[in-house]
Write a protein that holds these residues in place. Structure first.
Motif, PDB file in Angstrom:
ATOM      1  N   GLU A  18      -1.241  -0.912  -4.144  1.00 44.25           N
ATOM      2  CA  GLU A  18      -2.382  -0.922  -3.246  1.00 44.25           C
ATOM      3  C   GLU A  18      -3.380   0.163  -3.654  1.00 44.25           C
ATOM      4  OE1 GLU A  18      -0.546  -0.229   0.523  1.00 44.25           O
ATOM      5  OE2 GLU A  18      -0.203   1.900   0.154  1.00 44.25           O
ATOM      6  N   ARG A  19      -4.611   0.025  -3.245  1.00 48.15           N
ATOM      7  CA  ARG A  19      -5.648   0.998  -3.603  1.00 48.15           C
ATOM      8  C   ARG A  19      -5.320   2.358  -2.968  1.00 48.15           C
ATOM      9  NH1 ARG A  19      -9.767   0.463  -1.124  1.00 48.15           N
ATOM     10  NH2 ARG A  19      -9.299  -1.277   0.270  1.00 48.15           N
ATOM     11  N   PHE A  21      -5.524   5.684  -0.852  1.00 50.64           N
ATOM     12  CA  PHE A  21      -6.096   6.029   0.450  1.00 50.64           C
ATOM     13  C   PHE A  21      -6.392   4.806   1.318  1.00 50.64           C
ATOM     14  CE2 PHE A  21      -7.291   9.500  -2.437  1.00 50.64           C
ATOM     15  CZ  PHE A  21      -6.699  10.575  -1.780  1.00 50.64           C
ATOM     16  N   SER A  22      -5.832   3.659   0.963  1.00 55.19           N
ATOM     17  CA  SER A  22      -6.075   2.443   1.746  1.00 55.19           C
ATOM     18  C   SER A  22      -4.918   2.101   2.676  1.00 55.19           C
ATOM     19  CB  SER A  22      -6.329   1.255   0.805  1.00 55.19           C
ATOM     20  OG  SER A  22      -5.157   0.938   0.061  1.00 55.19           O
ATOM     21  N   GLY A  23      -3.740   2.682   2.467  1.00 55.41           N
ATOM     22  CA  GLY A  23      -2.560   2.328   3.247  1.00 55.41           C
ATOM     23  C   GLY A  23      -2.497   3.030   4.588  1.00 55.41           C
ATOM     24  N   GLU A  24      -1.846   2.398   5.554  1.00 56.00           N
ATOM     25  CA  GLU A  24      -1.804   2.943   6.918  1.00 56.00           C
ATOM     26  C   GLU A  24      -0.918   4.179   7.049  1.00 56.00           C
ATOM     27  OE1 GLU A  24       0.323   0.720   9.984  1.00 56.00           O
ATOM     28  OE2 GLU A  24       1.072  -0.658   8.436  1.00 56.00           O
ATOM     29  N   GLY A  55      -3.189   9.911  -2.355  1.00 54.53           N
ATOM     30  CA  GLY A  55      -3.707   8.597  -1.979  1.00 54.53           C
ATOM     31  C   GLY A  55      -2.648   7.622  -1.521  1.00 54.53           C
ATOM     32  N   TRP A  56      -1.378   8.007  -1.653  1.00 52.83           N
ATOM     33  CA  TRP A  56      -0.281   7.168  -1.197  1.00 52.83           C
ATOM     34  C   TRP A  56       0.713   8.022  -0.413  1.00 52.83           C
ATOM     35  CZ3 TRP A  56      -2.299   6.786  -6.161  1.00 52.83           C
ATOM     36  CH2 TRP A  56      -2.864   5.552  -6.506  1.00 52.83           C
ATOM     37  N   ASN A 108       3.940   2.711  -1.833  1.00 52.59           N
ATOM     38  CA  ASN A 108       2.904   1.877  -1.224  1.00 52.59           C
ATOM     39  C   ASN A 108       3.179   1.726   0.272  1.00 52.59           C
ATOM     40  OD1 ASN A 108       1.235   0.663  -3.570  1.00 52.59           O
ATOM     41  ND2 ASN A 108       3.352   0.368  -4.239  1.00 52.59           N
TER      42      ASN A 108
END
Length: 305
Positions: A18-19, A21-24, A55-56, A108
């Motif tokens: 996943e991109r 800083f995009s994960g919850e 970011g993860w 992720n």
């Protein structure tokens, strides 16, 4: 197994990413436990998590036996996967000196699901000291008969757990399409019988090395599975399985799942106390009784008077 979205399949089954800083769960700091999105196996505790600013979600430890480490084909990175279902989690890095453990599981968010601490906590009070345990070990007629005879066990109910459907009944579960397992839910007094003793009886009551099968009973509904009601049960189950593995108690690998408890659907009334009521039937005589006699002889001191 949980149903996955197309993106979840891309990450978990096709080893995507996943991109950043995009994960919850990147900045998630609630107390609880992180489970595998695909099979709900417990992976990490909240105290394992730290902010690596990468970011993860980052973890510097794991639940014992929950995560498999495999060197990538290029020899440069180490992939981490769920030890139970093989779902891709991310990669692990060492030598960064970000925490005392000096290790970072870069995971992720989409590979995980979070369960808050209050849902994992052991439920007890002065008026209701009993605890619950939920096990699958083949046909529930067999293990219901065994566990109901143990001192400290207050009740044993047959039912279904661990499926995708929002309801369960015998015909649907037997089709193998709902994902449920035949289970028993035990209410027990931990002052009389420990959870570890229940685990010992469980592993004496079935073959934990046969995948989706016990004897002639075949299908995912007959799988070997422990549905843990709290973090203590998760730790106890993993320790017990690891000890059996290290001691080479079984000649083949143990395939017993350890998953977080979700919803229990009671079985139809005619399944209740089946062996006690129908012990003369051929299945009971040929399958249930030999297993019952074997286990009860080994745990005679734990049997009710």
């Amino acid at each position: 197994m949980n149903n996955l979205t197309e993106f979840e399949k891309y990450v978990i089954e096709q080893k995507g990413t996943e991109r950043p800083f995009s994960g919850e769960y990147v900045d998630h700091d609630v107390q609880g436990m992180y489970l595998c999105k695909k099979c709900l196996a417990p992976l990490y505790k909240s105290e394992h998590k730290f902010n690596a600013h990468c970011g993860w979600p980052a973890f510097d430890n794991e639940i014992e036996g929950a995560v498999k480490h495999t060197l990538d084909a290029d020899g440069h990175r180490t992939e981490i996967t769920c030890a139970q279902c093989g779902g891709h989690l991310g990669h692990v890095f060492e030598g960064e000196h970000l925490t005392e453990n000096n290790i970072r599981h870069c995971v992720n968010s989409v590979s995980m699901v979070f369960t808050p601490l209050d849902e994992l906590s052991q439920v007890s009070s002065a008026s209701t000291p009993n605890e619950k345990a939920t096990f699958g070990a083949g046909c529930f007629w067999c293990i219901e008969a065994i566990f109901s005879q143990l001192k400290g066990v207050q009740s044993v109910k047959s039912g279904y757990c661990g499926g995708d459907a929002k309801d369960a009944n015998y015909d649907a579960v037997c089709s193998g399409r709902t994902g449920h397992a035949e289970v028993i839910q035990i209410e027990f007094d931990p002052a009389v019988i420990s959870y570890e003793t229940l685990l010992a009886v469980l592993f004496e009551s079935h073959d934990p090395t046969t995948l989706n099968q016990q004897g002639n009973d075949k299908g995912p509904q007959y799988r070997s599975v422990i549905f843990a009601h709290n973090s203590q049960q998760i730790d106890a189950a993993n320790r017990f399985i690891n000890a059996l593995t290290e001691q080479h108690v079984w000649p083949k690998p143990i395939v017993t799942e350890v998953s977080a408890f979700d919803t229990f659907y009671p079985a139809e009334n005619y399944h209740e106390d089946y062996f006690a009521k129908h012990g003369e039937q051929p299945y009971c005589q040929l399958v249930v009784k030999p297993k019952f006699d074997k286990v009860m002889s080994k745990f005679a001191d734990k049997r009710k008077n």
